[in-house]
Design a protein around this motif. Structure first.
Motif, PDB file in Angstrom:
ATOM      1  N   ALA A  38       0.922  -1.569  -0.369  1.00 55.96           N
ATOM      2  CA  ALA A  38       0.039   0.512   0.602  1.00 55.96           C
ATOM      3  C   ALA A  38       0.607   1.134   0.173  1.00 55.96           C
ATOM      4  CB  ALA A  38      -0.593   0.059   1.230  1.00 55.96           C
ATOM      5  N   ILE A  39       1.875   1.434   0.570  1.00 58.96           N
ATOM      6  CA  ILE A  39       2.741   1.963   0.554  1.00 58.96           C
ATOM      7  C   ILE A  39       3.782   3.213  -0.656  1.00 58.96           C
ATOM      8  CG2 ILE A  39       5.066   3.308   2.218  1.00 58.96           C
ATOM      9  CD1 ILE A  39       4.011   2.101   4.487  1.00 58.96           C
ATOM     10  N   THR A  40       4.355   1.301  -0.516  1.00 58.40           N
ATOM     11  CA  THR A  40       4.545   1.497  -2.433  1.00 58.40           C
ATOM     12  C   THR A  40       3.891   1.648  -3.651  1.00 58.40           C
ATOM     13  OG1 THR A  40       5.989  -0.095  -1.401  1.00 58.40           O
ATOM     14  CG2 THR A  40       6.032   0.155  -3.833  1.00 58.40           C
ATOM     15  N   ASP A  41       2.673   1.610  -4.164  1.00 55.28           N
ATOM     16  CA  ASP A  41       1.668   1.610  -4.503  1.00 55.28           C
ATOM     17  C   ASP A  41       1.076   3.045  -4.359  1.00 55.28           C
ATOM     18  OD1 ASP A  41       1.699  -0.287  -5.551  1.00 55.28           O
ATOM     19  OD2 ASP A  41      -0.452  -1.528  -4.597  1.00 55.28           O
ATOM     20  N   ARG A  42       0.731   3.802  -3.478  1.00 53.62           N
ATOM     21  CA  ARG A  42       0.504   5.350  -3.021  1.00 53.62           C
ATOM     22  C   ARG A  42       1.594   6.051  -3.620  1.00 53.62           C
ATOM     23  NH1 ARG A  42      -1.712   4.218   3.731  1.00 53.62           N
ATOM     24  NH2 ARG A  42      -3.987   3.291   2.528  1.00 53.62           N
ATOM     25  N   ILE A  43       2.721   5.769  -3.471  1.00 50.76           N
ATOM     26  CA  ILE A  43       3.849   6.715  -3.939  1.00 50.76           C
ATOM     27  C   ILE A  43       3.566   6.833  -5.094  1.00 50.76           C
ATOM     28  CG2 ILE A  43       5.797   7.480  -3.478  1.00 50.76           C
ATOM     29  CD1 ILE A  43       6.065   6.228  -0.367  1.00 50.76           C
ATOM     30  N   LEU A  44       3.862   5.895  -5.872  1.00 49.81           N
ATOM     31  CA  LEU A  44       4.254   5.527  -7.251  1.00 49.81           C
ATOM     32  C   LEU A  44       2.869   6.412  -8.180  1.00 49.81           C
ATOM     33  CD1 LEU A  44       6.147   1.922  -7.631  1.00 49.81           C
ATOM     34  CD2 LEU A  44       6.932   4.454  -7.664  1.00 49.81           C
ATOM     35  N   LYS A  45       1.950   5.443  -6.976  1.00 53.65           N
ATOM     36  CA  LYS A  45       0.535   5.980  -8.189  1.00 53.65           C
ATOM     37  C   LYS A  45       0.868   8.146  -7.648  1.00 53.65           C
ATOM     38  CE  LYS A  45      -4.361   6.438  -7.140  1.00 53.65           C
ATOM     39  NZ  LYS A  45      -4.379   7.984  -7.122  1.00 53.65           N
ATOM     40  N   ASP A  46       0.611   8.730  -6.522  1.00 53.69           N
ATOM     41  CA  ASP A  46       1.587  10.201  -6.548  1.00 53.69           C
ATOM     42  C   ASP A  46       2.170  10.786  -6.977  1.00 53.69           C
ATOM     43  OD1 ASP A  46      -1.534   9.652  -5.638  1.00 53.69           O
ATOM     44  OD2 ASP A  46      -1.261   9.431  -3.224  1.00 53.69           O
ATOM     45  N   VAL A  47       3.293  10.350  -7.239  1.00 51.19           N
ATOM     46  CA  VAL A  47       4.589  11.261  -7.092  1.00 51.19           C
ATOM     47  C   VAL A  47       4.047  11.590  -8.664  1.00 51.19           C
ATOM     48  CG1 VAL A  47       6.192   9.478  -8.138  1.00 51.19           C
ATOM     49  CG2 VAL A  47       7.171  11.037  -6.792  1.00 51.19           C
ATOM     50  N   ARG A  48       5.187  12.639  -8.470  1.00 52.49           N
ATOM     51  CA  ARG A  48       5.538  13.667 -10.070  1.00 52.49           C
ATOM     52  C   ARG A  48       6.243  15.045  -9.819  1.00 52.49           C
ATOM     53  NH1 ARG A  48       0.984  15.175  -6.906  1.00 52.49           N
ATOM     54  NH2 ARG A  48       0.957  16.831  -5.983  1.00 52.49           N
ATOM     55  N   PRO A  49       6.444  15.134 -11.154  1.00 53.64           N
ATOM     56  CA  PRO A  49       8.122  16.263 -10.983  1.00 53.64           C
ATOM     57  C   PRO A  49       7.360  17.216  -9.736  1.00 53.64           C
ATOM     58  CG  PRO A  49       6.760  15.744 -13.248  1.00 53.64           C
ATOM     59  CD  PRO A  49       5.865  15.276 -12.546  1.00 53.64           C
ATOM     60  N   GLY A  50       8.401  17.669  -9.059  1.00 47.26           N
ATOM     61  CA  GLY A  50       8.432  18.796  -8.131  1.00 47.26           C
ATOM     62  C   GLY A  50       7.226  18.017  -6.224  1.00 47.26           C
ATOM     63  N   ALA A  51       7.322  16.940  -5.922  1.00 41.40           N
ATOM     64  CA  ALA A  51       6.651  16.449  -5.015  1.00 41.40           C
ATOM     65  C   ALA A  51       7.669  16.485  -3.985  1.00 41.40           C
ATOM     66  CB  ALA A  51       6.049  15.467  -5.984  1.00 41.40           C
ATOM     67  N   ILE A  52       6.950  16.512  -2.842  1.00 41.51           N
ATOM     68  CA  ILE A  52       7.796  16.615  -1.383  1.00 41.51           C
ATOM     69  C   ILE A  52       7.021  15.274  -0.895  1.00 41.51           C
ATOM     70  CG2 ILE A  52       8.082  17.135   0.654  1.00 41.51           C
ATOM     71  CD1 ILE A  52       7.889  20.337  -0.737  1.00 41.51           C
ATOM     72  N   VAL A  53       7.879  13.792  -0.758  1.00 44.55           N
ATOM     73  CA  VAL A  53       7.419  12.768  -0.195  1.00 44.55           C
ATOM     74  C   VAL A  53       7.561  12.424   1.177  1.00 44.55           C
ATOM     75  CG1 VAL A  53       7.615  10.414  -0.518  1.00 44.55           C
ATOM     76  CG2 VAL A  53       7.598  11.670  -3.178  1.00 44.55           C
ATOM     77  N   LEU A  54       6.448  12.207   1.975  1.00 45.77           N
ATOM     78  CA  LEU A  54       6.152  12.122   3.167  1.00 45.77           C
ATOM     79  C   LEU A  54       6.938  10.369   3.738  1.00 45.77           C
ATOM     80  CD1 LEU A  54       6.198  13.152   6.102  1.00 45.77           C
ATOM     81  CD2 LEU A  54       3.574  12.116   5.516  1.00 45.77           C
ATOM     82  N   ASN A  55       7.573  10.061   4.557  1.00 46.08           N
ATOM     83  CA  ASN A  55       7.857   9.145   4.959  1.00 46.08           C
ATOM     84  C   ASN A  55       8.537   9.094   6.459  1.00 46.08           C
ATOM     85  OD1 ASN A  55       9.848   7.011   2.259  1.00 46.08           O
ATOM     86  ND2 ASN A  55       7.591   6.985   3.333  1.00 46.08           N
ATOM     87  N   HIS A  56       7.944   8.371   7.581  1.00 48.90           N
ATOM     88  CA  HIS A  56       8.832   7.779   8.814  1.00 48.90           C
ATOM     89  C   HIS A  56       9.796   6.681   8.854  1.00 48.90           C
ATOM     90  CE1 HIS A  56       4.987  10.356   8.284  1.00 48.90           C
ATOM     91  NE2 HIS A  56       5.484  10.644   9.824  1.00 48.90           N
ATOM     92  N   ASP A  57      10.965   7.481   9.760  1.00 51.93           N
ATOM     93  CA  ASP A  57      12.082   6.409   9.935  1.00 51.93           C
ATOM     94  C   ASP A  57      11.906   6.537  11.661  1.00 51.93           C
ATOM     95  OD1 ASP A  57      13.014   9.012  11.087  1.00 51.93           O
ATOM     96  OD2 ASP A  57      15.069   7.723  10.011  1.00 51.93           O
ATOM     97  N   GLY A  58      11.324   7.095  12.390  1.00 58.16           N
ATOM     98  CA  GLY A  58      11.160   7.283  14.404  1.00 58.16           C
ATOM     99  C   GLY A  58       9.293   6.404  14.145  1.00 58.16           C
TER     100      GLY A  58
END
Length: 290
Positions: free
Chosen positions: A240-260
Motif C-alpha cells: 500500500a505504501i509503495t503503490d500510493r507513492i508511485l501513483k501520486d508522485v509527480r515532478p516537484g513532489a515532496i514525499v513524506l516517509n517516517h523512520d521513527g
C-alpha cells in the motif's frame, strides 16, 4: 555487459544527469522556490540548491563517511571546523509552508520524519547511499538527544537536518511560549550536535499555527509541508505504501516517509521497492541547503 550492470549504469547516469540539470547554470531557479500551491513561497535571495549524491559520477562507488565521533556532553560546543551561528531572516511570504517544488523539473524531495531511531534510521541511510540520494530528516528533539551519534551520521552522509519539534505535540494547542520552547530546544540541540542551525521546520501532522509560523521565522526556519503522503505511519502494508507513492508522485513532489515513531519496517521495505523504480523512471532527488 550483464543486465544488473546495465541497470546500475543507467541509475548512475540518471543521478549525474540530474546533478547537471540542476547545477549547470547559475541563473537556474532553485526547486526550493515552491510553485506547487498557493502557499508555496519563493526562495530567499542567495538560496542555492543542494543536490542528491554530489559525489556520484558514472562508475563511481558510493562515498562512505568517516566514523562519527563519540557523543559530546550536552553543553559542549558544536563540533566541526565550520559552525553556522547566524540565523537567516525569514520574510512573511517565505514563512508560508512549501508544499511542492518546481513542477517543471523531474525532481523529487524525499523527507523522513520522527527519527532518529536506531532500529530503522541506519537501514534508511544505507538505502539512500546505495541510490545516491540526499534526503531531509525532520528530527524530534527528544529522540535526537538520545541518539546524537545517529544525528551526526545523518549529517555526515550529506543529508539535510531539519526541526520537527522536541516532543511532537499538536502545536495548535500550545501558547507561543511553549511553541518557542519546542522549536528552540530542538534547533539548539541539532546545532550543538552537528554544527548546523536548522533552516527548515515541519509541524507535526502538518498542523501549523499562527504562533508556530512566527516562531519558526524568528528562529530562521522556513516551513516544509508535503504533497505525497502514503500514510506509512499507519502501517497499511508495504504494498500500500509503495503503490500510493508511485501513483501520486509527480515532478516537484515532496514525499513524506517516517523512520521513527513506532514500527517502521513497512516503510523500510517500501523504500527498497520504490526508490529504484523512481530512479529508473528518470526522477532525481534534491534536498535544501543546510
Amino acid at each position: 555487459m550483464s543486465s544488473d550492470r546495465q541497470i546500475t549504469s543507467r541509475r548512475l547516469l540518471l543521478v549525474a544527469a540530474g546533478m547537471s540539470l540542476l547545477g549547470a547554470a547559475a541563473g537556474c531557479r532553485s526547486p526550493w522556490g515552491g510553485g506547487g500551491g498557493p502557499t508555496a513561497a519563493a526562495a530567499p535571495e542567495g538560496f542555492n540548491e543542494s543536490l542528491a549524491g554530489p559525489e556520484a559520477t558514472p562508475g563511481a562507488a558510493p562515498v562512505t563517511p568517516s566514523a562519527a565521533p563519540s557523543a559530546p556532553p550536552a553543553a559542549a560546543a558544536p563540533a566541526g571546523p565550520s559552525v553556522e551561528t547566524v540565523r537567516h531572516t525569514i520574510s512573511t511570504a517565505e514563512s508560508k509552508p512549501v508544499y511542492e517544488l518546481d513542477a517543471e523539473r523531474r525532481v523529487v524531495a524525499l523527507t523522513i520524519d520522527d527519527g532518529p531511531d536506531p532500529r530503522y534510521t541506519p537501514t534508511v541511510l544505507s538505502l539512500l547511499q546505495q541510490h545516491g540520494i540526499r534526503a531531509t530528516f525532520f528530527l524530534i528533539g527528544e529522540n535526537a538527544v538520545q541518539y546524537p551519534e545517529l544525528v551526526r551520521e545523518i549529517a555526515d552522509r550529506g543529508h539535510h537536518i531539519a526541526n520537527h519539534t522536541w516532543t511532537h505535540p499538536d502545536l495548535r494547542n500550545l501558547s507561543e511560549g511553549k511553541v518557542r520552547d519546542e522549536l528552540e530546544r530542538t534547533s539548539d540541540l541539532l546545532h550543538r550536535t552537528t554544527g548546523r542551525l536548522p533552516t527548515w521546520f515541519r509541524a507535526p501532522g502538518g498542523d501549523w499555527s499562527t504562533e508556530s509560523l512566527k516562531v519558526a521565522a524568528d528562529l530562521g526556519m522556513r516551513n516544509m509541508a508535503w504533497s505525497v503522503d502514503p500514510r506509512d505511519w499507519a502501517r497499511p502494508g508495504t504494498s500500500a505504501i509503495t503503490d500510493r507513492i508511485l501513483k501520486d508522485v509527480r515532478p516537484g513532489a515532496i514525499v513524506l516517509n517516517h523512520d521513527g515513531g513506532g514500527d517502521r519496517s513497512q516503510t523500510v521495505a517500501a523504500l527498497k521497492a520504490y526508490l529504484p523504480v523512481l530512479v529508473d523512471s528518470g526522477y532525481y532527488f534534491t534536498a535544501p541547503p543546510n
